[in-house]
Scaffold this motif. Structure first.
Motif, mmCIF file in Angstrom:
data_model
loop_
_atom_site.group_PDB
_atom_site.id
_atom_site.type_symbol
_atom_site.label_atom_id
_atom_site.label_comp_id
_atom_site.label_asym_id
_atom_site.label_seq_id
_atom_site.Cartn_x
_atom_site.Cartn_y
_atom_site.Cartn_z
ATOM 1 N N ALA A 111 2.662 12.521 -0.670
ATOM 2 C CA ALA A 111 1.911 11.436 -0.039
ATOM 3 C C ALA A 111 0.769 11.980 0.803
ATOM 4 C CB ALA A 111 2.833 10.564 0.809
ATOM 5 N N ALA A 112 0.957 13.150 1.418
ATOM 6 C CA ALA A 112 -0.127 13.752 2.191
ATOM 7 C C ALA A 112 -1.327 14.028 1.296
ATOM 8 C CB ALA A 112 0.358 15.032 2.860
ATOM 9 N N ILE A 113 -1.075 14.552 0.106
ATOM 10 C CA ILE A 113 -2.165 14.784 -0.844
ATOM 11 C C ILE A 113 -2.782 13.466 -1.287
ATOM 12 C CG2 ILE A 113 -2.668 15.603 -3.188
ATOM 13 C CD1 ILE A 113 -0.630 17.840 -2.690
ATOM 14 N N GLU A 114 -1.939 12.516 -1.665
ATOM 15 C CA GLU A 114 -2.449 11.221 -2.138
ATOM 16 C C GLU A 114 -3.333 10.550 -1.094
ATOM 17 O OE1 GLU A 114 1.606 10.513 -4.746
ATOM 18 O OE2 GLU A 114 1.308 9.492 -2.833
ATOM 19 N N CYS A 115 -2.896 10.574 0.153
ATOM 20 C CA CYS A 115 -3.630 9.848 1.191
ATOM 21 C C CYS A 115 -4.916 10.563 1.579
ATOM 22 C CB CYS A 115 -2.737 9.630 2.404
ATOM 23 S SG CYS A 115 -1.357 8.514 2.056
ATOM 24 N N LEU A 136 4.247 -6.056 5.267
ATOM 25 C CA LEU A 136 3.365 -4.919 5.529
ATOM 26 C C LEU A 136 2.710 -4.996 6.899
ATOM 27 C CD1 LEU A 136 1.737 -4.153 2.067
ATOM 28 C CD2 LEU A 136 3.873 -3.327 3.054
ATOM 29 N N ASP A 137 3.260 -5.818 7.801
ATOM 30 C CA ASP A 137 2.845 -5.762 9.200
ATOM 31 C C ASP A 137 3.246 -4.404 9.759
ATOM 32 O OD1 ASP A 137 1.892 -8.343 9.166
ATOM 33 O OD2 ASP A 137 3.731 -9.220 9.969
ATOM 34 N N LEU A 145 -12.119 0.050 1.307
ATOM 35 C CA LEU A 145 -10.716 -0.371 1.348
ATOM 36 C C LEU A 145 -10.110 -0.038 2.705
ATOM 37 C CD1 LEU A 145 -9.588 0.868 -2.198
ATOM 38 C CD2 LEU A 145 -10.313 -1.431 -1.523
ATOM 39 N N ASP A 146 -9.274 -0.944 3.235
ATOM 40 C CA ASP A 146 -8.626 -0.647 4.511
ATOM 41 C C ASP A 146 -7.413 0.256 4.273
ATOM 42 O OD1 ASP A 146 -6.553 -2.310 3.594
ATOM 43 O OD2 ASP A 146 -7.181 -4.002 4.820
ATOM 44 N N ARG A 147 -6.847 0.728 5.364
ATOM 45 C CA ARG A 147 -5.769 1.715 5.235
ATOM 46 C C ARG A 147 -4.488 1.146 4.621
ATOM 47 N NH1 ARG A 147 -6.224 6.859 8.958
ATOM 48 N NH2 ARG A 147 -8.492 7.092 8.892
ATOM 49 N N PRO A 148 -4.076 -0.076 4.955
ATOM 50 C CA PRO A 148 -2.913 -0.616 4.248
ATOM 51 C C PRO A 148 -3.123 -0.686 2.734
ATOM 52 C CG PRO A 148 -3.293 -1.857 6.255
ATOM 53 C CD PRO A 148 -4.478 -0.947 6.083
ATOM 54 N N SER A 183 2.184 4.829 4.128
ATOM 55 C CA SER A 183 1.874 4.095 5.356
ATOM 56 C C SER A 183 1.941 5.004 6.572
ATOM 57 C CB SER A 183 2.846 2.921 5.516
ATOM 58 O OG SER A 183 2.673 1.975 4.490
ATOM 59 N N ALA A 184 2.959 5.839 6.636
ATOM 60 C CA ALA A 184 3.070 6.768 7.764
ATOM 61 C C ALA A 184 1.893 7.724 7.795
ATOM 62 C CB ALA A 184 4.384 7.546 7.667
#
Length: 420
Positions: A167-171, A230-231, A185-188, A212-213
């Motif tokens: 996920a670190a790579i993906e994000c 997703l709040d 695009l927003d972060r969510p 998300s984290a």
């Protein structure tokens, strides 16, 4: 609405498969490189691969899930935080439609035309960054109108440790491409992009916790996430002020969640929800468990019980943290581990030994973190006990003949960002 049973809180995730090879795990503590140095080293690696400097360097962290395991894909609650190990990506523009991806953990440079991107065309470590590009196309990016890019990736997030190196790579890639291509695009939404890449391209049936984290976290805080709505709410942890540390004990038992036990646990949860006549296990509450026990087989009931009680533990952890501080959440961490070990059956002997040893040597609380079947345990403790517990765990692992664990303190850190 019954606020006690359905509080309006934030959105989340679970752990998943890391297929990067070779392993990026040092024998001792992973090196936490400062952002300036990491950006410079990644930019230098880009220049050596591609013969020109990059336009910029972006980074995103791995994560520890403080509590809330396997609840994300059940529309439940999670409470992760970003750690101070990060993946970095340097990006350069191209005037054609090729995408090239290189990394510090594989010798080859992978090249693909934007028109040829599909889940079926991607495999190996490059499926993570290239899968993000494909997923951006599913969220509105017109890949037919965009020029290609060159990417170079490095990472200090340990692989296979349940700390979400993928996920670190993906994000980091998603944030870099969103800015470079001007997608807005927003972060969510970028978290959903990473999850889609994970699910469809990598083949890991995970929720949205990890991305998300990685994207939403702040320093010395955790992200309280409602995985249905997703709040998201960033909750201060106050570890530094209270003199507390979180120790990661990486057992060096690698996990892989794209197949096997992780998928089986998700299937059990879906079967339990269907039998109980609810959309997801988020709609089942602790008071419903007596009835659930009468209509479910024993194994499915125990899987359901873990999810239901884990959701409640997340809510209780956030409430306790707000009212009494982090030093009071230990019993909830301990109970979470027992539930994962006995009801969800995703722990392994090495994890159980790490948890019990930490508890016996003064930890406030300890539990497995991540999707299970290997990976890491975490222990919350006063700062002074870090060396005591580390020595005790190493001693117990040696006496049991287990592989030497990798043990290090993690600091709740900032989410994805541009570093240069």
């Amino acid at each position: 609405m019954d606020r006690r049973r359905h509080p309006r809180v934030p959105g989340g995730g679970a752990a998943h498969r890391d297929r990067l090879r070779p392993r990026l795990r040092p024998r001792r503590n992973p090196l936490v490189t400062d952002a300036t140095t990491a950006a410079a080293e990644t930019a230098d690696g880009f220049a050596k691969r591609y013969g020109r400097p990059p336009l910029g360097v972006w980074s995103a962290p791995g994560r520890v899930n403080l509590i809330g395991e396997h609840t994300d894909y059940n529309d439940g609650f999670v409470f992760p935080f970003a750690i101070d190990q990060r993946a970095n990506v340097a990006l350069g523009s191209r005037d054609d439609r090729l995408v090239r991806v290189s990394s510090t953990f594989a010798p080859e440079t992978v090249e693909l035309h934007l028109d040829d991107l599909s889940p079926e065309s991607l495999a190996g470590w490059s499926a993570y960054p290239l899968g993000v590009i494909w997923a951006l196309g599913q969220f509105g990016a017109d890949l037919t109108a965009l020029a290609g890019v060159d990417l170079h990736i490095s990472s200090t997030v340990p692989v296979g440790a349940g700390l979400s190196s993928s996920a670190a790579i993906e994000c980091s890639v998603a944030l870099a491409l969103d800015e470079h291509w001007g997608l807005g695009l927003d972060r969510p939404t970028l978290a959903k992009v990473g999850q889609l890449a994970e699910n469809r391209v990598v083949g890991a049936p995970t929720g949205i916790l990890d991305q998300s984290a990685s994207l939403l976290s702040h320093a010395d805080a955790a992200v309280f996430l409602d995985c249905r709505s997703l709040d998201a709410e960033v909750i201060p942890l106050g570890l530094a002020a209270d003199g507390l540390s979180i120790l990661v004990i990486d057992t060096n038992v690698s996990h892989a969640h794209a197949t096997g036990g992780y998928a089986a646990r998700r299937a059990s949860c879906e079967a339990g929800a269907a039998t109980l006549g609810v959309e997801s296990l988020r709609d089942v509450h602790v008071g419903d468990l007596d009835r659930a026990a009468t209509v479910l087989d024993d194994e499915t009931f125990r899987r359901v019980r873990h999810i239901v009680t884990e959701n409640q533990r997340v809510l209780d952890t956030v409430r306790t943290l707000r009212e009494h501080g982090a030093a009071s959440i230990g019993p909830l961490l301990d109970a979470s581990h027992v539930s994962m070990r006995d009801d969800f059956e995703i722990s392994v002997p090495e994890i159980d030994l790490a948890v019990s040893t930490a508890q016996a040597n003064g930890a406030i609380g300890a539990r497995m973190t991540g999707g299970g079947f290997g990976g890491s345990a975490i222990a919350l403790m006063i700062d002074a006990l870090v060396p005591v517990i580390e020595r005790a765990v190493r001693r117990e692992f040696a006496e049991q003949g287990y592989r030497e664990p990798t043990i290090f303190v993690v600091r709740p850190s900032e989410g994805a960002r541009r570093d240069s």
